[in-house]
Enzyme design. Sequence first.
Site, PDB file in Angstrom:
ATOM      1  N   ARG A 187      64.175  85.570  54.150  1.00  0.00           N
ATOM      2  CA  ARG A 187      64.569  84.795  52.964  1.00  0.00           C
ATOM      3  C   ARG A 187      64.843  85.741  51.805  1.00  0.00           C
ATOM      4  O   ARG A 187      65.818  85.602  51.076  1.00  0.00           O
ATOM      5  CB  ARG A 187      63.463  83.792  52.590  1.00  0.00           C
ATOM      6  CG  ARG A 187      63.751  83.054  51.281  1.00  0.00           C
ATOM      7  CD  ARG A 187      62.714  81.996  50.945  1.00  0.00           C
ATOM      8  NE  ARG A 187      63.044  81.346  49.673  1.00  0.00           N
ATOM      9  CZ  ARG A 187      62.364  80.343  49.143  1.00  0.00           C
ATOM     10  NH1 ARG A 187      61.320  79.840  49.769  1.00  0.00           N
ATOM     11  NH2 ARG A 187      62.728  79.815  47.990  1.00  0.00           N
TER      12      ARG A 187
ATOM     13  N   ASP B  11      63.133  67.021  51.358  1.00  0.00           N
ATOM     14  CA  ASP B  11      62.231  66.358  50.411  1.00  0.00           C
ATOM     15  C   ASP B  11      62.757  66.322  48.975  1.00  0.00           C
ATOM     16  O   ASP B  11      62.184  65.658  48.128  1.00  0.00           O
ATOM     17  CB  ASP B  11      60.870  67.068  50.426  1.00  0.00           C
ATOM     18  CG  ASP B  11      60.988  68.506  49.943  1.00  0.00           C
ATOM     19  OD1 ASP B  11      62.023  69.156  50.210  1.00  0.00           O
ATOM     20  OD2 ASP B  11      60.056  68.984  49.272  1.00  0.00           O
TER      21      ASP B  11
ATOM     22  N   HIS C 269      71.196  68.992  49.330  1.00  0.00           N
ATOM     23  CA  HIS C 269      71.156  69.902  48.169  1.00  0.00           C
ATOM     24  C   HIS C 269      72.478  69.867  47.391  1.00  0.00           C
ATOM     25  O   HIS C 269      72.879  70.874  46.797  1.00  0.00           O
ATOM     26  CB  HIS C 269      70.803  71.344  48.586  1.00  0.00           C
ATOM     27  CG  HIS C 269      69.388  71.494  49.061  1.00  0.00           C
ATOM     28  ND1 HIS C 269      68.837  72.697  49.414  1.00  0.00           N
ATOM     29  CD2 HIS C 269      68.399  70.574  49.246  1.00  0.00           C
ATOM     30  CE1 HIS C 269      67.575  72.523  49.796  1.00  0.00           C
ATOM     31  NE2 HIS C 269      67.291  71.244  49.709  1.00  0.00           N
TER      32      HIS C 269
ATOM     33  N   TYR D  35      69.797  71.079  42.852  1.00  0.00           N
ATOM     34  CA  TYR D  35      70.463  72.230  43.487  1.00  0.00           C
ATOM     35  C   TYR D  35      71.906  72.409  43.010  1.00  0.00           C
ATOM     36  O   TYR D  35      72.480  73.484  43.220  1.00  0.00           O
ATOM     37  CB  TYR D  35      70.427  72.106  45.014  1.00  0.00           C
ATOM     38  CG  TYR D  35      69.125  72.622  45.589  1.00  0.00           C
ATOM     39  CD1 TYR D  35      68.952  73.974  45.866  1.00  0.00           C
ATOM     40  CD2 TYR D  35      68.054  71.774  45.813  1.00  0.00           C
ATOM     41  CE1 TYR D  35      67.763  74.459  46.371  1.00  0.00           C
ATOM     42  CE2 TYR D  35      66.849  72.247  46.313  1.00  0.00           C
ATOM     43  CZ  TYR D  35      66.714  73.593  46.591  1.00  0.00           C
ATOM     44  OH  TYR D  35      65.530  74.084  47.082  1.00  0.00           O
TER      45      TYR D  35
END
Length: 441
Positions: free
Chosen positions: A93, A171, A201, A263
């Site tokens: 990540r 979520d 998102h 997002y």
Amino acid sequence: MKKQAVVIVGAGSTHTPGIIQSLLQKKNEFPLRKLVMYDIDSKRMHLVYDIMKQFIYQEYPELEVIVTTDKEKAYTDIDFVFAQIRQGGLSMRSTDEKIPLKYDVVGQETCGPGGSISYGIRSITGVVELIKDARRYSPKCWILNYSNPAAVVAEATRREFNNERILNICDMPTAILLSFTKMLGLKNWQELDPCYFGLNHFGWFTELYDKDGVDRLPELREMILEKGMAVSDKHHQDPDWNKTWKQYVEIVKDYPEFLPNSYLQYYLYSKEMAQHMDQNWTRADMVINGREKEMFAEHTKYLENPESYESPIQDFTVFGDFIVDAASSIAYNKGERFLVIVENNGAIPNLPADAMVEVPAYIRSWGPEPISRPAISTFYKGLIENQVASEKLAVDAYYEKSYEKALQAIAINKTVPSTTIAKQILDDLIEANGDFWPELH
Ligand code: G6P
Ligand code: MN
């Protein structure tokens, strides 16, 4: 009420305690007969088991609990798979976030070249494999998938499995919905029926109906513009998330028609977002030094006195509650309404039928029944079509092992200003992903 057997895949995650907590608290809505924890990282998984076991046995003294790194044990005799894997862990990540930033492009877990493309291509192998494994040992099981980047993963599972008995979820819209309900003085997110359209998102709330059928969105918009966003769940409240909620108000100021998914900040203000990110300290570092550290510290507390240790109970976990509620709606054919990721098929009439969209749907034992809405207007349609193209191209790149498609996926992405930069980023990503990616030609 038939009792359920659940396997949590990626059980070493910092999100697992929240899922387990919800499973225990929702014992009446979703009773268990077996709970399996499965991960390839045995140490991390046992750490989570250690800190949760007191709570598990307190609620379910007789429950069959299996903690395993063995596929066959994990997936045999299972009703529900809760998947939340992170291919390459937090260290990959971090790489995904840092590479684009070298070129002043947003470096984000699920957005832009590091998210949709790098993590997307990396995730497909793992998610497809886990679904095949699960189906091999439990052909009838349902798969509820949180694994990111959900938009790209959902497109891949659509191509591989036609998403049969697979529900891809996120979520974030629900967490935002929870904040909205709290701001309105309501108790939980089920008290508002959201109308929402977009991609994972990448979407907008258009109406928010309360139980009297009154659309509360106009009132909320005024509250947000006057007082800002009040965020309700613990996960989305740390200092870095609070920056997101500040920026949320800016999105609503600039585009007041609907209430956005947070997002969208990475696409609508990509230049400023990238400028404010620190290449040496990205979100992965914050998670490692925040949520992950807290989990390790909790385990140290456990080790000091295992006999008298009590599992930590969080106030509220949207991540856990949402997946358990969705599973319960499937298991007992409740037809509850949730925001989920489904194949469009006309739900948003002027978008491609085969786009994976995020919309409200009634969740039945035979799957989600999406709610359709009127056509969307040019601004949203343009943004969404661009993003869908980037996501679909990333999946094409994976299946066709195509450098050209991967380049197109990056170059078309709204966060990326030019092809020269797209190429540089792609070449770095190929190197960094190594065997996590198929070899591109
Ligand atoms: C939200 C999103 C998830 C994402 C997470 C990142 O909950 O819906 O898809 O993984 O945020 O949060 P973090 O605290 O790990 O940056
Ligand atoms: Mn998400």
